[in-house]
Motif scaffolding. Structure first.
Motif, PDB file in Angstrom:
ATOM      1  N   SER A   1       0.537  -1.466  -0.573  1.00  0.00           N
ATOM      2  CA  SER A   1       0.152   0.154   0.154  1.00  0.00           C
ATOM      3  C   SER A   1       0.692   1.295  -0.276  1.00  0.00           C
TER       4      SER A   1
ATOM      5  N   ALA B   1       1.422   4.334  -2.890  1.00  0.00           N
ATOM      6  CA  ALA B   1       0.901   5.325  -2.882  1.00  0.00           C
ATOM      7  C   ALA B   1       1.972   6.479  -3.176  1.00  0.00           C
TER       8      ALA B   1
ATOM      9  N   ASP C   1       1.581   6.895  -7.033  1.00  0.00           N
ATOM     10  CA  ASP C   1       0.407   7.406  -7.617  1.00  0.00           C
ATOM     11  C   ASP C   1       1.248   9.225  -7.783  1.00  0.00           C
TER      12      ASP C   1
ATOM     13  N   SER D   1       3.716  11.677   7.154  1.00  0.00           N
ATOM     14  CA  SER D   1       4.061  10.630   6.574  1.00  0.00           C
ATOM     15  C   SER D   1       5.096   9.151   6.592  1.00  0.00           C
TER      16      SER D   1
ATOM     17  N   GLU E   1      -3.774  13.868  -1.154  1.00  0.00           N
ATOM     18  CA  GLU E   1      -4.670  12.136  -1.127  1.00  0.00           C
ATOM     19  C   GLU E   1      -3.747  10.881  -1.333  1.00  0.00           C
ATOM     20  N   ALA E   2      -2.706  11.235  -1.896  1.00  0.00           N
ATOM     21  CA  ALA E   2      -1.137   9.908  -1.449  1.00  0.00           C
ATOM     22  C   ALA E   2      -1.132  10.013  -0.209  1.00  0.00           C
TER      23      ALA E   2
ATOM     24  N   GLU F   1      -1.934  10.958   2.209  1.00  0.00           N
ATOM     25  CA  GLU F   1      -3.078   9.687   3.205  1.00  0.00           C
ATOM     26  C   GLU F   1      -3.093   8.690   3.205  1.00  0.00           C
ATOM     27  N   SER F   2      -3.005   8.350   1.872  1.00  0.00           N
ATOM     28  CA  SER F   2      -2.907   7.132   2.174  1.00  0.00           C
ATOM     29  C   SER F   2      -1.545   6.390   2.386  1.00  0.00           C
TER      30      SER F   2
ATOM     31  N   ASN G   1      -2.989   5.924   5.790  1.00  0.00           N
ATOM     32  CA  ASN G   1      -3.451   4.985   6.397  1.00  0.00           C
ATOM     33  C   ASN G   1      -2.367   3.700   6.223  1.00  0.00           C
TER      34      ASN G   1
END
Lengths: 200, 200
Positions: free
Chosen positions: A79, A83, A86, B14, B75-76, B78-79, B82
């Motif tokens: 994962s 990410a 991306d 992150s 968004e990345a 946050e991925s 996560n």
């Protein structure tokens, strides 16, 4: 490759990918983005390997419980890698960078650079301990790609070979210097022994 | 907080979460896992902030294109956060670690440790430049939590205060030493000035 080694590789690769992917976006670097895509393929196939190995290894419910943890770690590594991919994809497909990226970039004192070591470069055939790149250039080698394999967290005994691809983290000034050193357009004698005290 | 600062925070958080989450799993550290969960909440709410700010800021299709890139980066981030949380959750819920984790751990020369700086610790009220922790203990401060805020990538001018929580990366031996220094059960005079040459 053993499960242990696959896991170490997945951890190292996914961490490196995050680093590289943010750099790719902030510096709009296709170089860094391509490196991320290469690594992502490897992480995916390693996750597949771990799944296969785990299914074969499970002999009891107790085995299965422990293997579940392993599978979840591998899944999380994938994962993280996805990410990062991306982010890299944005750069590859030619995105319109938001002006804020430049601002983030100029405030970040750390960037990642990728250089190829030419045969006649001063970096070739020396160990990191001999080169003292951190003191001299402010750049730290975080990984080395040699053909299809990677060396993560190299230490002072790690030997740099011609044709190695070095990934380094440091300042923009250091990045310029490193590119010159690697391409043999500048030699170690041209730069001072020590940039500044090392305690970052 | 400006969009720029939110983005810097999301990137830093992150990255730190990935580091912390792998450490949490490999060393089965609830401490590190809890830190990851705290950070994940912050990353989620920052992503929400960026979405709001972007929607308000868009005035034209050209704005929108650039803001799209910004949203995708957030968004990345946050991925990534996560995925790191998924790792930390394993530790919090009390997973059965696979024996391979111990093997990975014992081969990894780098671990993350979290220490709280006591009022009478030798670390308190000194800058990192004065402390020379890398040379003395092999541990590098990667982040400092002060109350609710974080300092990432501290430099030699960063002052350590009592009650700071330090996140350090380094060897297991260094981690023990740091815990003693932070809790004031050992003083800087008890340890030699230099562990070994620094060029990792």
């Amino acid at each position: 490759m053993s499960i242990k080694n696959i896991l170490i590789e997945m951890k190292n690769m996914s961490e490196l990918m995050v680093d590289l992917a943010y750099s790719a976006v902030l510096f709009n670097s296709k170089d860094a983005a391509e490196e991320v895509l290469k690594l992502e393929n490897k992480v995916n196939s390693m996750n597949y390997e771990i799944k296969k190995e785990s299914l074969v290894a499970a002999r009891s419910y107790e085995d299965a419980e422990k293997l579940t943890a392993l599978l979840e770690v591998a899944e999380a590594a994938e994962s993280i890698a996805n990410a990062a991919k991306d982010l890299a994809d944005l750069v590859i497909t030619g995105f319109k960078p938001h002006p804020v990226f430049k601002m983030v970039m100029s405030e970040s004192d750390k960037m990642i650079v990728r250089v190829s070591v030419e045969l006649d470069s001063d970096l070739a055939n020396k160990t990191l301990g001999e080169l003292l790149l951190v003191n001299r250039t402010g750049m730290r080698v975080i990984a080395i790609r040699r053909g299809d394999s990677w060396i993560y967290g190299p230490d002072k005994n790690t030997l740099i070979l011609p044709d190695d691809t070095l990934l380094l983290k440091g300042t923009e000034a250091g990045a310029d210097l490193l590119e010159k050193l690697a391409s043999a357009t500048c030699s170690l004698e041209d730069i001072p022994d020590e940039l500044e005290e090392d305690e970052d």
